[in-house]
Design a protein around this motif. Sequence first.
Motif, short mmCIF file in Angstrom:
data_model
loop_
_atom_site.label_atom_id
_atom_site.label_comp_id
_atom_site.label_asym_id
_atom_site.label_seq_id
_atom_site.Cartn_x
_atom_site.Cartn_y
_atom_site.Cartn_z
N LEU A 188 85.12 -42.98 -18.57
CA LEU A 188 84.75 -42.87 -19.99
C LEU A 188 86.01 -42.75 -20.84
CD1 LEU A 188 81.66 -40.47 -19.83
CD2 LEU A 188 81.64 -42.93 -20.26
N LEU A 189 86.97 -41.96 -20.34
CA LEU A 189 88.21 -41.79 -21.10
C LEU A 189 89.01 -43.09 -21.15
CD1 LEU A 189 89.41 -38.21 -20.09
CD2 LEU A 189 88.49 -38.98 -22.28
N ALA B 132 85.25 -46.91 -20.99
CA ALA B 132 83.91 -47.37 -20.64
C ALA B 132 82.89 -46.71 -21.55
CB ALA B 132 83.60 -47.02 -19.18
N ASP B 133 81.81 -47.43 -21.88
CA ASP B 133 80.72 -46.82 -22.64
C ASP B 133 79.67 -46.26 -21.71
OD1 ASP B 133 81.46 -47.57 -25.45
OD2 ASP B 133 81.50 -49.53 -24.48
N LYS B 134 79.53 -46.90 -20.54
CA LYS B 134 78.58 -46.41 -19.54
C LYS B 134 79.28 -46.48 -18.19
CE LYS B 134 75.08 -49.31 -21.72
NZ LYS B 134 73.93 -50.18 -21.48
N HIS C 219 73.91 -34.69 -17.95
CA HIS C 219 73.98 -33.47 -18.73
C HIS C 219 75.31 -33.39 -19.50
CE1 HIS C 219 73.10 -29.40 -19.90
NE2 HIS C 219 74.32 -29.07 -19.54
N ARG C 220 76.40 -33.74 -18.81
CA ARG C 220 77.72 -33.62 -19.44
C ARG C 220 77.98 -34.69 -20.50
NH1 ARG C 220 81.51 -31.33 -15.68
NH2 ARG C 220 83.27 -32.06 -16.88
N PHE C 221 77.60 -35.93 -20.18
CA PHE C 221 78.02 -37.04 -21.04
C PHE C 221 76.85 -37.75 -21.72
CE2 PHE C 221 80.84 -36.77 -17.27
CZ PHE C 221 81.92 -36.18 -17.89
N GLY C 222 75.63 -37.35 -21.39
CA GLY C 222 74.45 -37.99 -21.98
C GLY C 222 73.87 -39.05 -21.06
N GLU C 223 72.53 -39.13 -21.07
CA GLU C 223 71.84 -40.10 -20.21
C GLU C 223 72.23 -41.53 -20.51
OE1 GLU C 223 67.64 -39.51 -20.53
OE2 GLU C 223 67.72 -37.46 -19.77
N GLN C 224 72.58 -41.77 -21.79
CA GLN C 224 72.85 -43.15 -22.20
C GLN C 224 74.01 -43.78 -21.46
OE1 GLN C 224 73.96 -40.54 -24.00
NE2 GLN C 224 76.10 -41.09 -23.80
N GLY D 146 70.06 -43.40 -17.28
CA GLY D 146 69.67 -44.04 -18.54
C GLY D 146 69.27 -45.49 -18.33
#
Lengths: 221, 261
Positions: free
Chosen positions: B94-95, B98-100, B119-124, B169
Amino acid sequence: MIAVLDLGIGNLSSVRSGFLRAGEETTVIARGEAWEELLAARDDVTGVVLPGVGAFGDAMFQLRASGLLNVVRGAVREGRPLLGICLGMQLLFSLSEEHGSHVGLGVFPGKVVRFPNDVKVPHMGWNDLTVVKDHPLLAGVRKGDYVYFVHSFHAVVQDEQHLLAAAQYGRTLVPAVVAKGSVCGTQFHPEKSGPVGEKILRNFVAICRAWTAPKGEKAHV
Amino acid sequence: MLTKRIIPCFDVLDGRVVKHVGFLENRRDAGDPVALAERYCADGADELVLLDISASEEGRLATHRVVAQVAEKVNIPLTVGGGVSTVDDVRALLLAGADKVSMNTGAVRNPQLIREAAHRFGEQCVVVAIDAKLNETMGQYEVMVKGGKVGTGMDVITWAKRAADFGAGEILLTSFRQDGTREGFDITLTRLVAEAVNIPVIASGGAGKKEHFYKVLTEGKADAALAASVFHFAETSVGQVKAFLRQKGVPVRWTGTGTPA
């Protein structure tokens, strides 16, 4: 220069790259005491972006814990251009029903609720916009233009005047762009929405650059 | 109306795009990832998926650099996967931009990874990739891991539902038998999974011509279709596939490029 608020949850590089492609530099703000303090340190800041992924409650907690809540409130009070993206837009509403009930920033009256179960959740992908109200943020954006959404909760706008554009998903008309005074928000990700998104980012940059302090009423510190 | 997505995929090995036929043998060089990403983006791709198949730490870091370069250039969502087995792996990708993040073997080994990452970064941003192969003995589609080499004895439908419950997601579903063959997507498999879960399903494996995309997005009920070799080697283009789908009445994001040749 646009101040991008870092809630420590999501990746900010997409938003930053998006603004770079739209011709504007960004600076990441991770902590804040007061808006005036931020401006004193960075007098080239013209506007604020509140991005956001993750959960509503966590994000509000982070806003308070980091002091960025004061930055947001200060910017709103001064009438600075502020753009909330995705969860960042939802945070600007009064209330959210995501994992319990959470109070938001209350700029826009209304609440954030989950999609009904008859559609796939998250609402993920490209959906077309219906522009219902003209606004400089949407200059050049036409009905039927596609933008990229990814979210499981959506806002319910209480005051129709705040709604600029919407997208249909199942039987829900999703508020896609909202605005009230200097504050606006997009439920979709303009930084991931191809040429249409880039146009919206350029429009926001133009709004920020054109901003001048309202005469005679300097914000109270 | 929400549109069906067309997603080109790259396998990246030490910073270069490669394509395997049948997952393991017949590796072919398919070019520079940044140049390809820009080409697909201009041609109307709705997202990009980049899978790191490097075996070494250096290879993985080279891929992170590629992710950053691609993310800087493209203004559409970017999914990255390959060797993801911890929350720190997710964070690093992610850093990098990447978006997913897509997880496969790592999620099978430890399903809590899905929950923690969501939980940490969102289901999306959590994509669970499932490699499926029809197991005649089981009479079911079996979940394969380690790049399709190892069977798990687990039923694909059960695993897909579980992944969704854990907070995935999206599901990236690859038919192992079909992958790289260009004989068409596995319609039965795709439809079974798409009807079993309430999250989007990306169909993958077997795309050879534009009709295949039409079939999997309609009959197969997929939300998106992913392909690699058919685009890399210019058998057809993203623009041509989308023009064809549009002509057939499938909702696609139309950017005005490509003719249904």
